[in-house]
Design a protein around this motif. Structure first.
Motif, PDB file in Angstrom:
ATOM      1  N   ASN A 186       0.862  -1.182   0.000  1.00  0.00           N
ATOM      2  CA  ASN A 186       0.000   0.000   0.000  1.00  0.00           C
ATOM      3  C   ASN A 186       0.899   1.233   0.000  1.00  0.00           C
ATOM      4  O   ASN A 186       2.129   1.116  -0.079  1.00  0.00           O
ATOM      5  N   ASN A 187       0.345   2.405   0.092  1.00  0.00           N
ATOM      6  CA  ASN A 187       1.149   3.623  -0.016  1.00  0.00           C
ATOM      7  C   ASN A 187       2.032   3.888   1.198  1.00  0.00           C
ATOM      8  O   ASN A 187       2.910   4.763   1.142  1.00  0.00           O
ATOM      9  N   ALA A 188       1.822   3.137   2.283  1.00  0.00           N
ATOM     10  CA  ALA A 188       2.613   3.356   3.503  1.00  0.00           C
ATOM     11  C   ALA A 188       3.566   2.208   3.800  1.00  0.00           C
ATOM     12  O   ALA A 188       4.698   2.436   4.249  1.00  0.00           O
ATOM     13  N   SER A 189       3.105   0.964   3.551  1.00  0.00           N
ATOM     14  CA  SER A 189       3.876  -0.206   3.987  1.00  0.00           C
ATOM     15  C   SER A 189       3.945  -1.265   2.901  1.00  0.00           C
ATOM     16  O   SER A 189       3.108  -1.314   1.993  1.00  0.00           O
ATOM     17  N   ILE A 190       4.947  -2.130   3.031  1.00  0.00           N
ATOM     18  CA  ILE A 190       5.094  -3.290   2.163  1.00  0.00           C
ATOM     19  C   ILE A 190       5.383  -4.498   3.047  1.00  0.00           C
ATOM     20  O   ILE A 190       6.172  -4.419   3.999  1.00  0.00           O
ATOM     21  N   THR A 244       8.727  -0.094   5.416  1.00  0.00           N
ATOM     22  CA  THR A 244       8.028   1.074   4.884  1.00  0.00           C
ATOM     23  C   THR A 244       8.002   0.992   3.353  1.00  0.00           C
ATOM     24  O   THR A 244       8.812   0.307   2.735  1.00  0.00           O
ATOM     25  N   TYR A 245       7.071   1.730   2.770  1.00  0.00           N
ATOM     26  CA  TYR A 245       6.986   1.780   1.302  1.00  0.00           C
ATOM     27  C   TYR A 245       8.308   2.267   0.719  1.00  0.00           C
ATOM     28  O   TYR A 245       8.823   1.692  -0.251  1.00  0.00           O
ATOM     29  N   LYS A 246       8.875   3.291   1.310  1.00  0.00           N
ATOM     30  CA  LYS A 246      10.121   3.864   0.806  1.00  0.00           C
ATOM     31  C   LYS A 246      11.250   2.846   0.827  1.00  0.00           C
ATOM     32  O   LYS A 246      12.052   2.768  -0.120  1.00  0.00           O
ATOM     33  N   ASP A 247      11.345   2.038   1.907  1.00  0.00           N
ATOM     34  CA  ASP A 247      12.443   1.086   2.034  1.00  0.00           C
ATOM     35  C   ASP A 247      12.276  -0.148   1.150  1.00  0.00           C
ATOM     36  O   ASP A 247      13.257  -0.812   0.821  1.00  0.00           O
ATOM     37  N   GLY A 248      11.032  -0.454   0.769  1.00  0.00           N
ATOM     38  CA  GLY A 248      10.809  -1.717   0.071  1.00  0.00           C
ATOM     39  C   GLY A 248      10.429  -1.631  -1.389  1.00  0.00           C
ATOM     40  O   GLY A 248      10.498  -2.637  -2.109  1.00  0.00           O
ATOM     41  N   ILE A 249      10.046  -0.440  -1.873  1.00  0.00           N
ATOM     42  CA  ILE A 249       9.454  -0.375  -3.209  1.00  0.00           C
ATOM     43  C   ILE A 249      10.466  -0.701  -4.308  1.00  0.00           C
ATOM     44  O   ILE A 249      10.096  -1.262  -5.348  1.00  0.00           O
TER      45      ILE A 249
END
Length: 299
Positions: A148-152, A160-165
């Motif tokens: 989702n836009n916050a978590s993965i 977090t989305y940033k760390d995993g995308i």
């Protein structure tokens, strides 16, 4: 009943060096253990007799209980056992074991589409809000990603989305995945329904362990046998069975989840390769009865 119907029963594995060749080249023989049909199960003694070498063209029926083999392996199995009735048909499994097969059942599944680019993932998240990504040729919950836009969540590993995308984008660009709308109803459990020749023989409600979103038993989920089949699921079973019958699929499993309104159950998975779920004597009896009826119609 099965021991009276079948003259001889053999059990073989392709994990042995000799039988592994069946997946790659034409073979005339197979190494197998003969099942002792006189075994009474009252003692804890082993119920297989010694190994035998048998001719592959002497087998009337071959029951496949194999997963994690590829399309080419199944084609070779079909060639090696071309004189036998194969249950399930390997060519039918090739058509249905891939997660893309679910795209044939729009309206019965959560919103789904093939994701093969980072742009495709971004637009799908914008459409449905939260997404489950499924590797096309995996099962047992392996390789699932929830975004989702916050978590993965990589299976149960959260970041977090940033760390995993970036890792998600790398996976998608390496190999396409099935994107499916995430349904919070998964916490109520997914229901595995085992169907033989169009008839339900077993139901298993699998619930995730505390704090998890994965219901698979291999991921620590719990289960309850014998739960009711709903009217929504009857519609799903009828439609899926009709399509699978033409492809030589006798036994399969399908999974259902509650939609986000928790008003009806929807189709989330179809398994035709190694169904599992034959968990007790009552289910086994239904399976054998259905198998005998299926064989009688075709031999």
């Amino acid at each position: 009943e099965g021991r009276d119907y079948f003259k001889k029963i053999y059990v073989a594995t392709v994990s042995s060096d000799d039988n592994a060749r069946l997946l790659h080249i034409k073979q005339d023989t197979i190494e197998a253990k003969r099942f002792d049909v006189e075994h009474n199960y009252e003692n804890n003694d082993w119920w297989y007799l010694d190994n035998e070498t048998i001719q592959v063209d002497s087998l009337d029926i071959v029951l496949l209980m194999i997963d994690r083999i590829n399309t080419g392996h199944r084609i070779m199995l079909k060639e090696n056992f071309k004189h036998s009735l194969m249950v399930n048909d390997p060519l039918g499994i090739n058509l249905t074991a891939n997660k893309k097969y679910l795209l044939n059942f729009g309206g019965l599944t959560p919103v789904s589409q093939l994701i093969n680019s980072s742009e495709g993932l971004d637009s799908f998240i914008e459409l449905v809000g939260e997404v489950v990504l499924k590797p096309l040729d995996s099962n047992g919950g392996r390789g699932l990603v929830r975004v989702n836009n916050a978590s993965i969540y990589f299976e149960d590993r959260e970041c977090t989305y940033k760390d995993g995308i970036d890792e998600v984008h790398l996976r998608i660009e390496r190999e396409a995945m099935l994107g499916m709308e995430y349904l919070d109803g998964v916490r109520e459990g997914d229901k595995r329904i085992i169907v033989c020749d169009g008839k339900v023989i077993a139901t298993i409600l699998r619930k995730p362990k505390g704090g998890s979103w994965l219901c698979n038993l291999s991921m620590g989920g719990t289960f309850e046998i014998g739960v009711e089949v709903t009217s929504d699921e009857v519609v799903i079973i009828d439609r899926v069975s009709l399509d699978l019958e033409d492809k030589g699929i006798f036994i399969y499993g399908l999974d259902t989840l509650f939609d986000n309104k928790k008003q009806k159950r929807v189709l989330s998975e179809i398994n035709t390769s190694n169904v599992g779920g034959i968990l007790n004597p009552e289910i086994t009896t239904k399976y054998v009865d259905g198998l005998i009826e299926y064989i009688n119609q075709r031999i």
